[in-house]
Design a protein around this motif. Structure first.
Motif, short mmCIF file in Angstrom:
data_model
loop_
_atom_site.label_atom_id
_atom_site.label_comp_id
_atom_site.label_asym_id
_atom_site.label_seq_id
_atom_site.Cartn_x
_atom_site.Cartn_y
_atom_site.Cartn_z
N LEU A 79 0.87 -1.17 -0.01
CA LEU A 79 0.04 -0.02 0.03
C LEU A 79 0.76 1.28 0.09
CD1 LEU A 79 -3.01 -0.83 2.40
CD2 LEU A 79 -2.61 -1.11 -0.13
N LEU A 80 1.92 1.16 0.83
CA LEU A 80 2.83 2.41 0.59
C LEU A 80 3.47 2.60 -0.67
CD1 LEU A 80 5.21 2.01 3.74
CD2 LEU A 80 3.44 3.70 3.31
N THR A 100 3.86 8.33 8.25
CA THR A 100 2.49 8.15 8.36
C THR A 100 2.01 6.72 8.57
OG1 THR A 100 2.40 10.20 6.58
CG2 THR A 100 0.41 8.79 7.30
N PHE A 101 2.83 5.80 8.09
CA PHE A 101 2.61 4.36 8.14
C PHE A 101 2.64 4.06 9.84
CE2 PHE A 101 4.37 -0.12 8.17
CZ PHE A 101 3.44 -0.63 7.28
N GLY A 102 3.48 4.67 10.50
CA GLY A 102 3.63 4.54 12.06
C GLY A 102 2.69 5.32 12.82
N LEU A 103 2.80 6.74 12.51
CA LEU A 103 2.12 7.72 13.36
C LEU A 103 0.34 7.44 13.27
CD1 LEU A 103 2.28 10.13 15.19
CD2 LEU A 103 1.97 11.52 13.05
N ALA A 104 0.12 7.11 12.25
CA ALA A 104 -1.42 7.13 12.07
C ALA A 104 -2.14 5.72 13.03
CB ALA A 104 -1.82 6.72 10.75
N LEU A 253 -3.64 5.86 2.19
CA LEU A 253 -3.09 4.73 1.54
C LEU A 253 -2.02 4.19 2.71
CD1 LEU A 253 -3.11 4.84 -2.16
CD2 LEU A 253 -4.61 3.44 -0.86
N ALA A 254 -1.05 5.26 3.17
CA ALA A 254 0.09 4.88 4.25
C ALA A 254 -0.59 4.56 5.67
CB ALA A 254 0.95 6.08 4.03
#
Length: 349
Positions: A79-80, A100-104, A253-254
């Protein structure tokens, strides 16, 4: 028939996706499209070859459980890759996607988990909407700086990468969020029609990306902007709005990819996503996506990430240390650039 210059230009844009520059442009464009479609299939023989090698290295390779594990692990990073592909096609880069992949999911866990570093002010049902909202918000901020204030996109997203990574570390206190609400775990652990939900989500989104980029005016506008932004603007494309939509979509998406990983692991680590941008660029480049914009397809990006994860799985089953797998990603990028130079006439810089 009452068609002015602008109408004629838009009609040609609908057919080709770019503003016409000369009478011979259509044949050249047709040749490039044919070449792009051919390159989409270029990695399939390599994937088959890797499958054969993998089976020779370890008979476990082609077993159902192992292949499903590869696909599920790949789907999260894929997705990334899809997000970055959209940004690259339009001629930009977004380095902040890994953060963003981690923070969201980290923010979602912080607000819904009432143990450890979490404050638990929201019910678990809000976890997924919050994570996606964080992704959208990050995309809006990126778009504001890049589109509205016309700042350098590379520097903006690099700064956002650092800021977002620091925010996750601060919220978590450097620790890992556990005891995630069921809504977060569901996406990463559920089985739909015999396969993990994350695989289905990945396949559907990639299929949607293929349709949008190859069959819609919006998708053609991405290639037009990535190829030559001034010509795209002259052809009537609202380049700023398209760029903003792409940046926001990529961040969403991320965030979704991060949710899938967090659900599978049932946790959100303070370092989630760190360093994944290198794997993302490796997959995109070997899939034929140009770093200079205007070239590449979603299907090519999918085969790129699939090939990369199959290679990693073969190396893992063969007992190769993880450190060498990281080195391989860099080597693959260099080889892909050389092949791009040989097949496309110029490097994808």
């Amino acid at each position: 028939m009452g068609t002015g210059k602008g109408g004629l230009r838009d009609a040609r844009l609908d057919e080709e996706g770019v503003a016409p520059e000369s009478p011979s442009r259509a044949p050249r464009l047709g040749g490039r499209i044919a070449l792009a479609r051919l390159r989409d299939l270029a990695l399939l023989p390599a994937i088959v070859a890797i499958a054969i090698v993998g089976q020779l290295v370890n008979p476990v390779f082609l077993q159902y459980d192992n292949l499903i594990n590869v696909l599920q692990t790949m789907s999260e990073i894929a997705l990334l890759v899809l997000a970055e592909t959209l940004v690259l096609v339009i001629g930009r880069m977004d380095l902040s996607l890994e953060s963003t992949f981690g923070l969201a999911p980290g923010v979602a866990a912080y607000l819904t988990v009432n143990t450890g570093a979490g404050i638990g002010v929201l019910s678990g049902g809000w976890a997924v909407p919050v994570a996606l909202a964080v992704g959208v918000a990050i995309g809006v901020i990126n778009a504001l700086f890049i589109v509205r204030f016309r700042l350098n996109g590379f520097i903006v997203t690099l700064g956002m990468l650092i800021v977002l990574r620091g925010l996750l570390t601060g919220l978590s206190g450097g620790k890992t969020f556990f005891n995630l609400p069921p809504s977060m775990i569901y996406l990463g652990t559920s089985i739909w029609f015999g396969m993990p939900a994350s695989i289905w989500i990945c396949l559907v989104l990639f299929a949607g990306g293929i349709v949008v980029l190859s069959m819609t005016r919006f998708g053609r506008s991405l290639y037009a902007i990535g190829g030559k932004v001034d010509a795209a603007r002259a052809a009537g494309i609202r380049t700023e709005r398209v760029l903003a939509i792409v940046l926001i979509t990529a961040s969403a998406l991320a965030a979704l990819g991060g949710l899938l990983l967090s659900g599978r692991l049932a946790s959100v680590a303070a370092a989630q996503g760190n360093g994944t941008i290198f794997t993302v660029f490796a997959a995109a480049v070997i899939g034929g996506v140009s770093l200079s914009g205007g070239k590449g397809t979603v299907f090519g990006a999918f085969t790129g990430v699939l090939l990369l994860y199959l290679i990693q799985n073969v190396l893992t089953l063969g007992g190769v240390p993880a450190q060498w797998i990281g080195a391989l990603n860099g080597a693959i990028i260099l080889v892909a650039l050389v092949l791009s130079r040989l097949t496309g006439g110029k490097a994808q810089d």
